[in-house]
Design a protein around this motif. Sequence first.
Motif, short mmCIF file in Angstrom:
data_model
loop_
_atom_site.label_atom_id
_atom_site.label_comp_id
_atom_site.label_asym_id
_atom_site.label_seq_id
_atom_site.Cartn_x
_atom_site.Cartn_y
_atom_site.Cartn_z
N GLU A 240 0.83 -1.20 0.00
CA GLU A 240 0.00 0.00 0.00
C GLU A 240 0.87 1.26 0.00
OE1 GLU A 240 -3.33 0.87 0.02
OE2 GLU A 240 -3.80 -1.20 -0.47
N VAL A 241 1.94 1.22 0.79
CA VAL A 241 2.87 2.36 0.82
C VAL A 241 3.48 2.56 -0.56
CG1 VAL A 241 5.06 3.19 1.77
CG2 VAL A 241 3.33 2.21 3.29
N ALA A 242 3.85 1.46 -1.21
CA ALA A 242 4.41 1.55 -2.57
C ALA A 242 3.39 2.18 -3.53
CB ALA A 242 4.84 0.17 -3.06
N ALA A 243 2.13 1.80 -3.42
CA ALA A 243 1.09 2.38 -4.28
C ALA A 243 0.96 3.88 -4.04
CB ALA A 243 -0.25 1.69 -4.04
N LEU A 244 1.00 4.28 -2.78
CA LEU A 244 0.94 5.71 -2.46
C LEU A 244 2.14 6.46 -3.02
CD1 LEU A 244 -0.33 5.58 1.22
CD2 LEU A 244 -1.53 6.53 -0.75
N MET A 245 3.33 5.84 -2.93
CA MET A 245 4.53 6.47 -3.47
C MET A 245 4.43 6.65 -4.98
SD MET A 245 7.52 4.69 -1.17
CE MET A 245 8.83 5.59 -1.97
N VAL A 246 3.90 5.65 -5.66
CA VAL A 246 3.71 5.75 -7.11
C VAL A 246 2.77 6.91 -7.43
CG1 VAL A 246 2.66 4.60 -9.11
CG2 VAL A 246 4.24 3.34 -7.65
N GLU A 247 1.68 7.03 -6.69
CA GLU A 247 0.74 8.12 -6.92
C GLU A 247 1.38 9.47 -6.65
OE1 GLU A 247 -2.44 7.10 -4.33
OE2 GLU A 247 -3.23 5.58 -5.67
N LEU A 248 2.13 9.58 -5.56
CA LEU A 248 2.77 10.85 -5.22
C LEU A 248 3.84 11.21 -6.24
CD1 LEU A 248 3.06 10.50 -1.35
CD2 LEU A 248 1.57 12.04 -2.64
N GLU A 249 4.66 10.24 -6.64
CA GLU A 249 5.69 10.50 -7.64
C GLU A 249 5.05 10.89 -8.96
OE1 GLU A 249 9.17 10.45 -7.66
OE2 GLU A 249 8.95 10.49 -5.49
N GLY A 250 3.97 10.20 -9.34
CA GLY A 250 3.28 10.53 -10.57
C GLY A 250 2.72 11.94 -10.54
N SER A 251 2.17 12.33 -9.39
CA SER A 251 1.64 13.68 -9.24
C SER A 251 2.76 14.71 -9.32
CB SER A 251 0.92 13.83 -7.91
OG SER A 251 -0.21 13.00 -7.87
N ALA A 252 3.91 14.39 -8.69
CA ALA A 252 5.05 15.31 -8.72
C ALA A 252 5.59 15.45 -10.13
CB ALA A 252 6.14 14.81 -7.78
N LEU A 253 5.66 14.35 -10.88
CA LEU A 253 6.14 14.41 -12.26
C LEU A 253 5.20 15.23 -13.12
CD1 LEU A 253 7.36 10.75 -12.89
CD2 LEU A 253 8.76 12.80 -12.65
N ASP A 254 3.90 15.05 -12.93
CA ASP A 254 2.92 15.83 -13.68
C ASP A 254 3.05 17.32 -13.34
OD1 ASP A 254 1.92 13.62 -14.96
OD2 ASP A 254 0.30 13.32 -13.52
N GLN A 255 3.25 17.62 -12.08
CA GLN A 255 3.39 19.02 -11.65
C GLN A 255 4.65 19.63 -12.25
OE1 GLN A 255 1.10 20.75 -10.02
NE2 GLN A 255 2.33 22.55 -10.32
N ASP A 256 5.76 18.85 -12.28
CA ASP A 256 7.00 19.33 -12.87
C ASP A 256 6.83 19.66 -14.34
OD1 ASP A 256 8.29 19.11 -10.46
OD2 ASP A 256 9.29 17.21 -10.93
N GLU A 257 6.05 18.84 -15.05
CA GLU A 257 5.80 19.11 -16.47
C GLU A 257 5.05 20.41 -16.66
OE1 GLU A 257 3.81 15.77 -18.18
OE2 GLU A 257 5.51 14.43 -17.87
N PHE A 258 4.13 20.72 -15.74
CA PHE A 258 3.38 21.97 -15.86
C PHE A 258 4.25 23.18 -15.53
CE2 PHE A 258 -0.40 19.17 -14.87
CZ PHE A 258 -0.88 19.20 -16.16
N ASP A 259 5.27 22.99 -14.68
CA ASP A 259 6.14 24.08 -14.28
C ASP A 259 7.15 24.47 -15.35
OD1 ASP A 259 4.86 24.25 -11.86
OD2 ASP A 259 6.35 23.09 -10.76
N ILE A 260 7.40 23.57 -16.27
CA ILE A 260 8.44 23.82 -17.29
C ILE A 260 7.99 24.82 -18.31
CG2 ILE A 260 9.75 22.77 -19.17
CD1 ILE A 260 9.96 20.27 -17.47
#
Length: 80
Positions: free
Chosen positions: A60-80
């Motif tokens: 479950e922790v791994a699933a949460l980490m995937v979601e958080l990392e995915g959200s962070a990657l998406d946010q980074d793409e918007f910041d560029i």
Amino acid sequence: MKHSTDMAVRGRSVARDLFGKRSRADTTPDANTQTLALDLREMSERAFRAGLGRCSSLIEVAALMVELEGSALDQDEFDI
């Protein structure tokens, strides 16, 4: 009287974690991240049913980490 949408929702499995909360993967726009998080949650449920509670929690922790990392990657793409 039940609506047809109620019947459709009943037949469809809603992604939830061990605590009954909805998965944040549904809010993640990246399909690959969403699929991976949902796969991990299904694996977590299988581990829990097999009596592997601690393993299930770690998955479950791994699933949460995937979601958080995915959200962070998406946010980074918007910041560029």
